[in-house]
Each structure stands twice: as C-alpha cells, then as structure tokens.
Design an enzyme around this catalytic site. Structure first.
Site, PDB file in Angstrom:
ATOM      1  N   ASP A 110      59.159 -49.353 -51.876  1.00  0.00           N
ATOM      2  CA  ASP A 110      58.636 -49.220 -52.875  1.00  0.00           C
ATOM      3  C   ASP A 110      58.740 -49.956 -54.154  1.00  0.00           C
ATOM      4  O   ASP A 110      58.508 -49.757 -55.316  1.00  0.00           O
ATOM      5  CB  ASP A 110      58.472 -47.690 -53.678  1.00  0.00           C
ATOM      6  CG  ASP A 110      60.112 -47.237 -53.238  1.00  0.00           C
ATOM      7  OD1 ASP A 110      60.832 -47.973 -53.656  1.00  0.00           O
ATOM      8  OD2 ASP A 110      60.257 -45.891 -53.728  1.00  0.00           O
ATOM      9  N   LYS A 161      75.122 -41.326 -62.979  1.00  0.00           N
ATOM     10  CA  LYS A 161      74.948 -40.360 -64.216  1.00  0.00           C
ATOM     11  C   LYS A 161      76.020 -40.711 -65.136  1.00  0.00           C
ATOM     12  O   LYS A 161      76.750 -39.761 -65.581  1.00  0.00           O
ATOM     13  CB  LYS A 161      74.790 -39.147 -63.836  1.00  0.00           C
ATOM     14  CG  LYS A 161      73.681 -38.702 -62.777  1.00  0.00           C
ATOM     15  CD  LYS A 161      73.043 -37.417 -63.061  1.00  0.00           C
ATOM     16  CE  LYS A 161      71.783 -36.949 -62.134  1.00  0.00           C
ATOM     17  NZ  LYS A 161      72.410 -36.531 -60.935  1.00  0.00           N
ATOM     18  N   ASP A 220      59.864 -50.443 -59.520  1.00  0.00           N
ATOM     19  CA  ASP A 220      59.685 -49.267 -58.527  1.00  0.00           C
ATOM     20  C   ASP A 220      58.540 -48.614 -58.817  1.00  0.00           C
ATOM     21  O   ASP A 220      58.129 -47.898 -59.883  1.00  0.00           O
ATOM     22  CB  ASP A 220      61.034 -48.517 -58.441  1.00  0.00           C
ATOM     23  CG  ASP A 220      60.861 -47.105 -58.063  1.00  0.00           C
ATOM     24  OD1 ASP A 220      59.748 -46.667 -57.532  1.00  0.00           O
ATOM     25  OD2 ASP A 220      61.771 -46.488 -58.013  1.00  0.00           O
TER      26      ASP A 220
HETATM   27  P1  GTP Z   1      59.887 -39.539 -53.823  1.00  0.00           P
HETATM   28  O1  GTP Z   1      59.900 -38.325 -52.954  1.00  0.00           O
HETATM   29  O2  GTP Z   1      59.104 -39.591 -55.079  1.00  0.00           O
HETATM   30  O3  GTP Z   1      61.453 -39.654 -54.482  1.00  0.00           O
HETATM   31  O4  GTP Z   1      59.862 -41.042 -53.125  1.00  0.00           O
HETATM   32  P2  GTP Z   1      60.602 -41.373 -51.855  1.00  0.00           P
HETATM   33  O5  GTP Z   1      60.273 -40.237 -50.591  1.00  0.00           O
HETATM   34  O6  GTP Z   1      59.908 -42.700 -51.633  1.00  0.00           O
HETATM   35  O7  GTP Z   1      62.071 -41.551 -52.078  1.00  0.00           O
HETATM   36  P3  GTP Z   1      62.964 -42.468 -52.727  1.00  0.00           P
HETATM   37  O8  GTP Z   1      62.434 -43.375 -53.666  1.00  0.00           O
HETATM   38  O9  GTP Z   1      64.252 -42.014 -52.879  1.00  0.00           O
HETATM   39  O10 GTP Z   1      63.271 -43.447 -51.343  1.00  0.00           O
HETATM   40  C1  GTP Z   1      63.734 -44.902 -51.475  1.00  0.00           C
HETATM   41  C2  GTP Z   1      62.936 -45.527 -50.281  1.00  0.00           C
HETATM   42  O11 GTP Z   1      63.577 -45.096 -48.619  1.00  0.00           O
HETATM   43  C3  GTP Z   1      61.668 -45.322 -50.076  1.00  0.00           C
HETATM   44  O12 GTP Z   1      61.074 -46.365 -49.671  1.00  0.00           O
HETATM   45  C4  GTP Z   1      61.518 -44.212 -48.729  1.00  0.00           C
HETATM   46  O13 GTP Z   1      60.224 -44.371 -48.250  1.00  0.00           O
HETATM   47  C5  GTP Z   1      62.674 -44.298 -48.011  1.00  0.00           C
HETATM   48  N1  GTP Z   1      63.330 -43.308 -47.454  1.00  0.00           N
HETATM   49  C6  GTP Z   1      64.088 -42.186 -48.164  1.00  0.00           C
HETATM   50  N2  GTP Z   1      64.241 -41.492 -47.210  1.00  0.00           N
HETATM   51  C7  GTP Z   1      63.711 -41.857 -45.881  1.00  0.00           C
HETATM   52  C8  GTP Z   1      63.900 -41.389 -44.507  1.00  0.00           C
HETATM   53  O14 GTP Z   1      64.495 -40.313 -44.216  1.00  0.00           O
HETATM   54  N3  GTP Z   1      63.555 -42.131 -43.402  1.00  0.00           N
HETATM   55  C9  GTP Z   1      62.969 -43.403 -43.841  1.00  0.00           C
HETATM   56  N4  GTP Z   1      62.464 -44.219 -42.833  1.00  0.00           N
HETATM   57  N5  GTP Z   1      62.752 -43.784 -44.989  1.00  0.00           N
HETATM   58  C10 GTP Z   1      63.172 -42.927 -46.040  1.00  0.00           C
END
Ligand code: GTP
Length: 371
Positions: A110, A161, A220
């Site tokens: 992202d 934090k 982001d």
């Molecule tokens: P929020 O639900 O809005 O926090 O967004 P997010 O689901 O994208 O979570 P976050 O920003 O914490 O994740 C950072 C990156 O890791 C993002 O690009 C997610 O798609 C990816 N990501 C998080 N958890 C997983 C997972 O379990 N598997 C995979 N393949 N990617 C993950």
C-alpha cells in the site's frame, strides 16, 4: 531482482472503498493502485514480482494480468488463510516452483512512492546486511512505531508507541525491504508470523540495517484521507508517475467521447464518456472515472468520483470520495473526507461530511441526513 508484494490484508481502514474491491485494485487517478508500485519497481530494474494474496485474489489477477503492461512478470500466490506479513513471505517462498533467490525485495502493498530502491539495494550489498529496512522521516513521530538508526546505518532498535521524552528519531519503516534468503529461516513455517514484531527485533545487532530515503515521496494510501492526498499529489506531480505526462498545459487529461459544457479547472483527469453539464465546475484536483455525469450547476473540487457515479444538479462534492456507481441527488453537499461506497444512492438535499462513510448499497431518501 525478484520482489514479493504483500497484498493479503483486508484494507479495513480504507472501507468502504475496499468493501467491494481489494486495496491493490482500487483505482487511483486512472489506473489500479498497484500499477504505480509495479511501474516504480520496473523503473528500478525489478523484473519478477510475486503477489502474496489472500483477500479477493481473482479481481487482482483480472486487473493486473501477467504484468507485461507494467514492465514486470507477475506470479500470484494465494494463502488459504492470512499468514501475517512474515508467514505470507515464507508461504510464498515455499509455493514458488523456483523458490525465492539469494536476495530479493519485500514490499507492503500500500505504498505510493518514488524512493530510490536501487540505492537501498546498493547499501545492502555494501554493508553485507541480512536485511535492510527502507525508512522515511515523518513530521509527527509520536503517531508511529519508530526506528533508531546508528551512524553506520545499523538498526539500533525500535520504539513502539513512544512517550514524548523517548523520541530521538523521526524514521519509520517504509514497508520496503531488501532481504537475504537466510531471513526465511527465522520464520517458522505453517503459522501466522508478523515479520515486524517477530523477525526484525531478533535481527537487531545481527545484520539488520536501514536506509533513510530522505527527500523521497512516500505515502501509505491505506485511509480515505491519504487516498485523497495521494490522488492530489499524483495530479500535482509531487510524486513521479506516468500520469503527470498525460496532462496538457492546462493540467487536463480527458478520455474519449467526453462532453464538457461546464468548466474544468486543472489539474483534472476525466475518464472515457464523462459528461460535465452547463454551469458545472470541476477542479482543481479532481479525478472523474469513466462515464461520470456531473449535472448542471454542480461543483466538484479536490475529489475523486469513480466510474458511473452521478453528481446531481447544484450539488457540491468537495474533499470527498464517491465510489463507482454512487448517485448523489440534487442540492446535496458532500465534504469533509466523506466516502460514499459503491452504488450508494442519496436523494436530494442531503448533507454528508465529517468523515462519514456510507457502505455499498445504502440508499437515503430526500433530506435524510445533515451530518
Ligand atoms: P488495514 O486492515 O486497513 O490495516 O490494512 P491492511 O490489511 O493492508 O493491513 P496493514 O496495512 O497492516 O498491512 C501491511 C501490508 O501487509 C499490506 O500490504 C497488507 O496487504 C499486507 N498483509 C497484512 N497481513 C497479511 C497477510 O496475512 N498475508 C498477506 N499476504 N499480506 C498481508
């Protein structure tokens, strides 16, 4: 060089845009968000990209194809259930027929950036690191998990934090990593592992380095506010992308078969088949998807209006997002980073603001809300 992009998250913070479309496919200006990441990686010599997917992978495959149009070869790996950032990497490495190479990139899916990944790879090689984290400075460090970097570019520690008096760094992880293959040995197979919480701390003092991408653009895009900010920055050319090259001297780019009887104030990007009626004003900093209809006397400013959406007669959409097929009746006011999900229908005279999010399928009659 190979890159693994983590795209398995649910994107909860960007709902309702991500209620119906996975985050990497959400349109940003004129292409799916992921296109920017792929074009950026391709410019830095990355040829093979593995998408580590979980949520709605079919839409991702359909939108991105084999990656050729972005200058990369794409492979998709689907997790049966979310494995966490570290677990997803290990799982992808095991599923790929040829595995992952000796050195590869890992990226959060992202980030909108033009950071110099090549410089990060060069530093990684020069220091003999096992893992090099891309870092970016932020203005308000109190809101983030911070990274302490020593003068020799070793990561000295993490601050989660932090209290105000503890803050002695403004660097956060940019979600851009250069890794040696041996890092995979630190991730237990078959379980949900957070690479940030379980692997990086174990590597402090044992080959963990950081590259500070000072001066690079980095965002982001995971919340509606930042999605709007990213759209605006792409239109204004604050980040290097292929979109800016499409704008003419007035900052305008129009798709085919548009009818504009109203007024456009650049920068504005119009998809195909848009209609801007007499007395309507669109711009500055506006994206209209394909077949968007802006009725007479409406104002659209600093906003994203996705395909097939309608802005009714005399309505104002300012600092807000309308997802595909949203329908705003006459004399409505949509402001304050409000988000209307796919297919939302508002009757006349509604006032929506203050970050209100209306989920796909919601229908409100005339004069139902003033928020
Ligand atoms: P929020 O639900 O809005 O926090 O967004 P997010 O689901 O994208 O979570 P976050 O920003 O914490 O994740 C950072 C990156 O890791 C993002 O690009 C997610 O798609 C990816 N990501 C998080 N958890 C997983 C997972 O379990 N598997 C995979 N393949 N990617 C993950």
């Amino acid at each position: 060089m190979q890159a693994v992009i983590l795209v398995g998250g649910e994107g909860t913070r960007l709902r309702p845009l991500t209620s119906t479309v996975p985050k990497p496919v959400v349109p940003l200006v004129d292409r799916p968000f992921m296109a920017y990441m792929l074009e950026w990686l391709s410019r830095h010599g990355v040829e093979d990209v593995v998408m580590a997917c979980g949520f709605l992978p079919t839409m991702l495959r359909e939108a991105l194809g084999d990656g050729a149009r972005y200058g990369v070869r794409l492979t998709f790996v689907e997790e049966p259930e979310p494995m966490g950032t570290g677990g997803a990497l290990r799982y992808a490495a095991e599923q790929l027929p040829g595995g992952l190479g000796e050195r590869f990139l890992m990226l959060n899916g992202d980030v909108l950036t033009d950071a110099d990944v090549r410089a990060q790879i060069d530093q990684h090689e020069a220091t003999g690191a096992r893992a090099t984290l891309g870092l970016v400075p932020v203005e308000d460090p109190s809101a983030y998990g911070l990274v302490r970097l020593s003068a020799d570019r070793k990561v000295a520690g993490f601050l989660e934090k932090p209290k105000a008096e503890e803050i002695d760094t403004n660097l956060i992880s940019a979600g851009i990593y250069v890794l040696e293959h041996s890092v995979l040995d630190l991730i237990e197979p078959g379980r949900n592992v957070s690479i940030e919480r379980e692997v990086w701390p174990a590597l402090v003092g044992a080959g963990l380095y950081g590259t500070a991408h000072e001066g690079a653009y980095w965002l982001d895009i995971g919340t509606p506010d930042r999605y709007l900010e990213g759209s605006r920055d792409i239109l204004a050319g604050a980040v290097r992308t292929a979109v800016r090259e499409r704008l003419d001297a007035h900052g305008l780019a129009r798709g085919e078969a548009c009818r504009v009887d109203g007024h456009l104030r650049g920068p504005v990007v119009l998809g195909d088949g848009c209609v801007v009626e007499e007395g309507a004003v669109v711009g500055p900093h506006v994206v209209l998807g394909d077949r968007v209809h802006v009725a007479p006397g409406a104002t659209v400013e600093d906003a994203v209006v996705l395909s097939d959406a309608v802005v009714g007669r005399g309505s104002v959409v300012r600092g807000a997002i309308l997802a595909a097929g949203a329908h705003v009746g006459a004399d409505c006011t949509i402001t304050g980073h409000a988000v209307l999900g796919e297919g939302v229908r508002l009757g006349a005279g509604n006032v929506v603001g203050h970050g209100m999010r209306l989920f796909p399928g919601v229908e409100l009659p005339d004069g139902a809300v003033a928020f």
